[in-house]
Design a protein around this motif. Structure first.
Motif, PDB file in Angstrom:
ATOM      1  N   GLN A 184       0.834  -1.201   0.000  1.00 61.43           N
ATOM      2  CA  GLN A 184       0.000   0.000   0.000  1.00 61.43           C
ATOM      3  C   GLN A 184       0.870   1.252   0.000  1.00 61.43           C
ATOM      4  N   HIS A 185       0.452   2.249  -0.780  1.00 59.40           N
ATOM      5  CA  HIS A 185       1.151   3.530  -0.901  1.00 59.40           C
ATOM      6  C   HIS A 185       2.540   3.366  -1.537  1.00 59.40           C
ATOM      7  N   GLU A 186       2.688   2.316  -2.329  1.00 55.39           N
ATOM      8  CA  GLU A 186       3.930   2.102  -3.076  1.00 55.39           C
ATOM      9  C   GLU A 186       3.631   2.188  -4.574  1.00 55.39           C
ATOM     10  N   VAL A 194      -0.433   2.397  -5.515  1.00 59.84           N
ATOM     11  CA  VAL A 194      -1.395   1.541  -4.815  1.00 59.84           C
ATOM     12  C   VAL A 194      -2.057   2.366  -3.705  1.00 59.84           C
ATOM     13  N   VAL A 195      -3.309   2.724  -3.927  1.00 58.38           N
ATOM     14  CA  VAL A 195      -4.039   3.554  -2.967  1.00 58.38           C
ATOM     15  C   VAL A 195      -4.536   2.726  -1.786  1.00 58.38           C
ATOM     16  N   ASP A 196      -5.081   1.539  -2.087  1.00 59.15           N
ATOM     17  CA  ASP A 196      -5.640   0.701  -1.022  1.00 59.15           C
ATOM     18  C   ASP A 196      -5.750  -0.731  -1.531  1.00 59.15           C
ATOM     19  N   VAL A 197      -5.819  -1.681  -0.591  1.00 62.08           N
ATOM     20  CA  VAL A 197      -6.021  -3.091  -0.918  1.00 62.08           C
ATOM     21  C   VAL A 197      -7.146  -3.603  -0.026  1.00 62.08           C
ATOM     22  N   ARG A 198      -8.163  -4.188  -0.643  1.00 62.72           N
ATOM     23  CA  ARG A 198      -9.310  -4.696   0.106  1.00 62.72           C
ATOM     24  C   ARG A 198      -9.529  -6.167  -0.212  1.00 62.72           C
ATOM     25  N   LEU A 199     -10.036  -6.894   0.786  1.00 61.11           N
ATOM     26  CA  LEU A 199     -10.320  -8.321   0.613  1.00 61.11           C
ATOM     27  C   LEU A 199     -11.821  -8.493   0.493  1.00 61.11           C
ATOM     28  N   SER A 200     -12.265  -9.006  -0.660  1.00 61.36           N
ATOM     29  CA  SER A 200     -13.683  -9.219  -0.896  1.00 61.36           C
ATOM     30  C   SER A 200     -13.934 -10.693  -1.206  1.00 61.36           C
ATOM     31  N   ASN A 201     -15.205 -11.030  -1.471  1.00 60.23           N
ATOM     32  CA  ASN A 201     -15.548 -12.409  -1.808  1.00 60.23           C
ATOM     33  C   ASN A 201     -14.886 -12.853  -3.104  1.00 60.23           C
ATOM     34  N   ALA A 238      -8.637 -10.383  -3.621  1.00 64.43           N
ATOM     35  CA  ALA A 238      -8.016  -9.104  -3.282  1.00 64.43           C
ATOM     36  C   ALA A 238      -8.340  -8.070  -4.359  1.00 64.43           C
ATOM     37  N   GLN A 239      -8.810  -6.908  -3.938  1.00 68.30           N
ATOM     38  CA  GLN A 239      -9.066  -5.795  -4.846  1.00 68.30           C
ATOM     39  C   GLN A 239      -8.004  -4.731  -4.605  1.00 68.30           C
ATOM     40  N   VAL A 240      -7.193  -4.475  -5.619  1.00 71.92           N
ATOM     41  CA  VAL A 240      -6.115  -3.501  -5.511  1.00 71.92           C
ATOM     42  C   VAL A 240      -6.570  -2.211  -6.180  1.00 71.92           C
ATOM     43  N   GLY A 254       0.661  10.904  -4.243  1.00 70.87           N
ATOM     44  CA  GLY A 254       1.631   9.947  -3.730  1.00 70.87           C
ATOM     45  C   GLY A 254       2.501   9.339  -4.812  1.00 70.87           C
ATOM     46  N   LEU A 255       1.986   9.278  -6.052  1.00 74.43           N
ATOM     47  CA  LEU A 255       2.780   8.749  -7.160  1.00 74.43           C
ATOM     48  C   LEU A 255       4.010   9.613  -7.388  1.00 74.43           C
TER      49      LEU A 255
END
Length: 397
Positions: free
Chosen positions: A150-152, A204-211, A214-216, A224-225
């Motif tokens: 994240q944030h990379e 990479v703004v955020d990473v979420r775990l869904s059904n 992983a949603q990047v 940040g870029l």
């Protein structure tokens, strides 16, 4: 007949379930005990579904690690004949003693579930849980891999461009830890042309775990870029000698970045620009020609605001009391330069500093109010004579 082992039903082999869980633990790092809990829960739920009168707390699945075996029991409490009201949870004392003469009122009877029925339930549900466990393991590994980023900045390959809405699909990562990420139109740089097969850097703004796994969430417009690109290009930023204090960006057009040096012998602006401008030139090229203004940060708000309005010179900064606002006086011939095209320079300076900035020419005179003028009338400043810009959250745009 006692002593004769009942034939296992087709597809039911507890040893295979144990072997599969051991493989998952060794190869995927999924705890065997964690997966067994899931299998037990799945088997119990399936049995309850087939037997509506049985409640969850009355079901026990016994796990025999040593023999690699599974057995299911229904539990019932022994009661007196007069108190017998719940056949699903209770058993009369007289009936219990047909099973064993040792039973007393208050004891618990464990009645084995028919192995044929249990085998059918366990075979289907155990297999399903193991397959689900593999999927969860793969999703978990991808999530863990990208959550640490994240944030990379990551490099992705454009795999598809949606002709309807312009959303760009990218493949980021390598091997089993790669995943699809979607670069939405709002996160794309205006007027930047992307093509299938192109390699681009994304933030990479955020990473979420869904059904679905992983949603990047990625972006090409995030400030940040720019910061991460400078960290990669400028060793002094990477090692902490030079700090990026603030960034304001209008992607594809212009960025203002405030920097500060923790070492008095290191010029923060010079470090970012690099020898013959090579460092900043490489970043500008990556950003497809986006202009970058690098200014020196100051803890003195007036000095910081004056620097933020570069390339225009500032004659004076008058800070207003009781709020984050100021008036900046610039040479008459630099008013348009201070405001910028369509107000961009003043707008970015306001975002960078967090102050509402009112820009006036050096020889501007406040209009005199007429004595007989109505109270609601006020002198308006012609647009060509002055400019006002507000930091995010301000009342004026």
């Amino acid at each position: 007949m006692r002593g004769k082992k009942q034939k296992e039903p087709a597809g039911m082999n507890p040893a295979e379930i144990f072997a599969a869980l051991e493989m998952l633990e060794q190869e995927r790092g999924i705890s065997k005990s964690f997966m067994m809990q899931k299998i037990v829960h799945a088997i119990t739920t399936a049995y309850q579904r087939d037997h509506k009168d049985v409640e969850e707390e009355n079901i026990i699945v016994e796990v025999d690690e040593e023999r690699k075996d599974l057995r299911m029991f229904v539990q019932k409490v022994i009661v007196d004949e007069e108190d017998y009201v719940d056949p699903a949870n209770e058993m009369p004392l007289e009936e219990a003693r047909t099973l064993s003469g040792r039973y007393q009122i208050g004891d618990t009877v464990r009645i084995p579930v028919d192995r044929m029925e249990f085998g059918r339930i366990a075979a289907g549900n155990g297999k399903q849980v193991i397959i689900q466990g593999l999927r969860e393991a793969e999703r978990g590994m991808v999530y863990d891999e990208f959550n640490s980023k994240q944030h990379e900045i990551l490099t992705g390959v454009v795999t598809r461009i949606d002709p309807r809405n312009g959303a760009v699909s990218l493949r980021i990562g390598t091997g089993t830890e790669s995943t699809e990420a979607l670069l939405l139109p709002g996160e794309q740089v205006p007027d930047e042309t992307l093509e299938e097969g192109m390699h681009i850097k994304v933030y990479v703004v955020d990473v979420r775990l869904s059904n679905r796994g992983a949603q990047v969430l990625i972006s090409r417009t995030h400030p940040g870029l720019v910061k991460r690109l400078f960290e990669l290009e400028v060793p002094e930023i990477f090692d902490g000698t030079v700090e990026v204090k603030a960034i304001a960006r209008e992607a594809g057009s212009r960025t203002k970045m405030a920097v500060w040096s923790n070492d008095e012998n290191v010029d923060p602006i010079g470090a970012c620009v690099g020898p013959r401008g090579q460092r900043v030139a490489g970043i500008v090229e990556e950003l497809r020609g986006e202009k970058i203004d690098i200014i020196k940060y100051s803890e003195d708000p007036a000095a910081f605001i004056a620097a933020a309005l570069a390339p225009a010179d500032v004659v004076e900064v008058r800070m207003e009391e009781g709020g984050k606002a100021c008036r900046c006086v610039v040479p008459d011939d630099q008013l348009s330069l201070a405001i910028g095209k369509e107000g961009q320079n003043a707008r970015l300076a306001a975002r960078l500093t967090g102050y509402k900035i009112d820009i006036k020419p050096e020889h501007y005179e406040e209009p005199e109010e007429e004595e007989d003028a109505p109270e609601e009338a006020s002198g308006e400043i012609p647009e060509e004579a002055a400019g006002t810009e507000t930091a995010p959250g301000g009342s004026e745009e």
